[in-house]
Scaffold this motif. Structure first.
Motif, PDB file in Angstrom:
ATOM      1  N   ARG A  12       0.855  -1.183   0.000  1.00 24.58           N
ATOM      2  CA  ARG A  12       0.000   0.000   0.000  1.00 24.58           C
ATOM      3  C   ARG A  12       0.893   1.236   0.000  1.00 24.58           C
ATOM      4  NH1 ARG A  12      -5.152  -1.671   0.599  1.00 24.58           N
ATOM      5  NH2 ARG A  12      -5.931   0.459   0.733  1.00 24.58           N
ATOM      6  N   TYR A  13       0.413   2.288  -0.677  1.00 27.68           N
ATOM      7  CA  TYR A  13       1.171   3.522  -0.840  1.00 27.68           C
ATOM      8  C   TYR A  13       0.513   4.658  -0.061  1.00 27.68           C
ATOM      9  CZ  TYR A  13       3.310   0.851  -4.574  1.00 27.68           C
ATOM     10  OH  TYR A  13       3.962  -0.130  -5.285  1.00 27.68           O
ATOM     11  N   TYR A  14       1.344   5.533   0.485  1.00 32.61           N
ATOM     12  CA  TYR A  14       0.883   6.624   1.325  1.00 32.61           C
ATOM     13  C   TYR A  14       1.574   7.909   0.889  1.00 32.61           C
ATOM     14  CZ  TYR A  14      -0.315   2.519   4.036  1.00 32.61           C
ATOM     15  OH  TYR A  14      -0.800   1.293   4.407  1.00 32.61           O
ATOM     16  N   SER A  15       0.858   9.004   1.009  1.00 31.86           N
ATOM     17  CA  SER A  15       1.387  10.298   0.598  1.00 31.86           C
ATOM     18  C   SER A  15       2.352  10.861   1.645  1.00 31.86           C
ATOM     19  CB  SER A  15       0.231  11.272   0.385  1.00 31.86           C
ATOM     20  OG  SER A  15       0.685  12.594   0.294  1.00 31.86           O
ATOM     21  N   ASN A  16       3.468  11.388   1.181  1.00 29.28           N
ATOM     22  CA  ASN A  16       4.383  12.082   2.096  1.00 29.28           C
ATOM     23  C   ASN A  16       3.694  13.268   2.764  1.00 29.28           C
ATOM     24  OD1 ASN A  16       6.299  10.260   1.296  1.00 29.28           O
ATOM     25  ND2 ASN A  16       7.570  11.741   0.172  1.00 29.28           N
ATOM     26  N   ARG A  17       2.745  13.866   2.051  1.00 30.01           N
ATOM     27  CA  ARG A  17       1.993  14.989   2.621  1.00 30.01           C
ATOM     28  C   ARG A  17       1.186  14.522   3.836  1.00 30.01           C
ATOM     29  NH1 ARG A  17      -1.704  18.583  -1.267  1.00 30.01           N
ATOM     30  NH2 ARG A  17       0.383  19.046  -2.080  1.00 30.01           N
ATOM     31  N   SER A  18       0.625  13.316   3.735  1.00 32.99           N
ATOM     32  CA  SER A  18      -0.118  12.765   4.869  1.00 32.99           C
ATOM     33  C   SER A  18       0.803  12.540   6.057  1.00 32.99           C
ATOM     34  CB  SER A  18      -0.787  11.449   4.464  1.00 32.99           C
ATOM     35  OG  SER A  18      -1.499  10.893   5.535  1.00 32.99           O
ATOM     36  N   TYR A  19       2.019  12.068   5.798  1.00 31.95           N
ATOM     37  CA  TYR A  19       2.999  11.862   6.867  1.00 31.95           C
ATOM     38  C   TYR A  19       3.308  13.173   7.581  1.00 31.95           C
ATOM     39  CZ  TYR A  19       7.406  10.552   9.138  1.00 31.95           C
ATOM     40  OH  TYR A  19       8.394  10.323  10.063  1.00 31.95           O
ATOM     41  N   ALA A  20       3.327  14.266   6.830  1.00 28.11           N
ATOM     42  CA  ALA A  20       3.679  15.574   7.396  1.00 28.11           C
ATOM     43  C   ALA A  20       2.505  16.264   8.073  1.00 28.11           C
ATOM     44  CB  ALA A  20       4.246  16.482   6.302  1.00 28.11           C
ATOM     45  N   THR A  21       1.284  15.736   7.880  1.00 29.51           N
ATOM     46  CA  THR A  21       0.084  16.360   8.431  1.00 29.51           C
ATOM     47  C   THR A  21      -0.424  15.492   9.572  1.00 29.51           C
ATOM     48  OG1 THR A  21      -0.420  17.135   6.198  1.00 29.51           O
ATOM     49  CG2 THR A  21      -2.166  17.346   7.842  1.00 29.51           C
ATOM     50  N   THR A  22       0.061  15.746  10.776  1.00 31.17           N
ATOM     51  CA  THR A  22      -0.203  14.845  11.901  1.00 31.17           C
ATOM     52  C   THR A  22      -0.991  15.488  13.032  1.00 31.17           C
ATOM     53  OG1 THR A  22       1.953  15.446  12.825  1.00 31.17           O
ATOM     54  CG2 THR A  22       1.864  13.482  11.427  1.00 31.17           C
ATOM     55  N   GLN A  23      -1.598  16.659  12.772  1.00 32.48           N
ATOM     56  CA  GLN A  23      -2.282  17.364  13.856  1.00 32.48           C
ATOM     57  C   GLN A  23      -3.600  16.699  14.255  1.00 32.48           C
ATOM     58  OE1 GLN A  23      -1.267  18.712  11.011  1.00 32.48           O
ATOM     59  NE2 GLN A  23       0.243  20.296  11.475  1.00 32.48           N
TER      60      GLN A  23
END
Length: 197
Positions: free
Chosen positions: A153-164
């Motif tokens: 499965r693939y995940y966006s680096n943007r999602s990794y950076a958005t952790t609030q």
């Protein structure tokens, strides 16, 4: 990795009661299989993650597969099959790889309700990699697990950076779903390999 000692320790876990969406049901006395034989090694591999993970965990979900052994609930008249979630003990195998062991036949088939033997089946084994409040979840479902098929499965680096915000990100099986961001992704691959006694 789950050893026989760890499997025995799981027997001490409190097996949760089941309810049918608020309707009381008889609490099944779920037992662990005293001699599980369907042993699998789970391998979790992370590629190109933009940073570290706060923790890496695994769980395996079981469900009774033959609902005719479960009585109808008194309020809704529906059949709700019992489910059970068990943690997977993972060890860091170096680099970006984690390993653990599971038993597909961990739970004991039994006649819980006087309607015939209930048979437990694996629903999925999941890798859960956490960054602050985000759970990057990578499930390996029943058929792929038993066939030894790796699932990525693939995940966006943007999602990794958005952790609030607390959330579960299950990613995509096709990297191109991210369109212009396809190159700015990381992946989690989960595979099960049967281990014979």
């Amino acid at each position: 990795m789950i050893s026989l000692r760890t499997t025995a320790a799981l027997a001490a876990l409190s097996l949760s009661a089941y309810s049918a969406y608020g309707a009381a049901m008889n609490k099944p006395d779920v037992k662990l299989n005293p001699q599980p034989r369907m042993r699998y090694e789970i391998t979790i591999k992370v590629d190109n993650a933009p940073g570290p993970f706060d923790r890496v965990e695994g769980v395996i979900d079981y469900r009774v597969s033959n609902e005719n052994c479960v009585p109808l609930t008194p309020v809704t008249g529906a059949t709700v099959a019992p489910e059970k979630r068990v943690p997977i003990v993972l060890t860091h195998s170096g680099g970006n790889v984690y390993k653990g062991e599971i038993y597909a036949d961990l739970l004991q088939d039994e006649d819980y309700y006087g309607k015939g033997v209930c048979h437990w089946s694996v629903v999925a084994a999941s890798a859960n990699l956490y960054v602050k409040q985000v759970d990057f979840s990578a499930p390996l479902f029943h058929d792929d697990l038993l066939k030894g098929k790796p699932v990525t499965r693939y995940y966006s680096n943007r999602s990794y950076a958005t952790t609030q915000m607390e959330r579960v990100d299950t990613g995509e099986t096709d990297r191109t779903q991210y369109q212009d961001e396809a190159d700015a992704t990381f992946s989690i691959t989960v595979q099960a390999e049967e281990k014979h006694p």
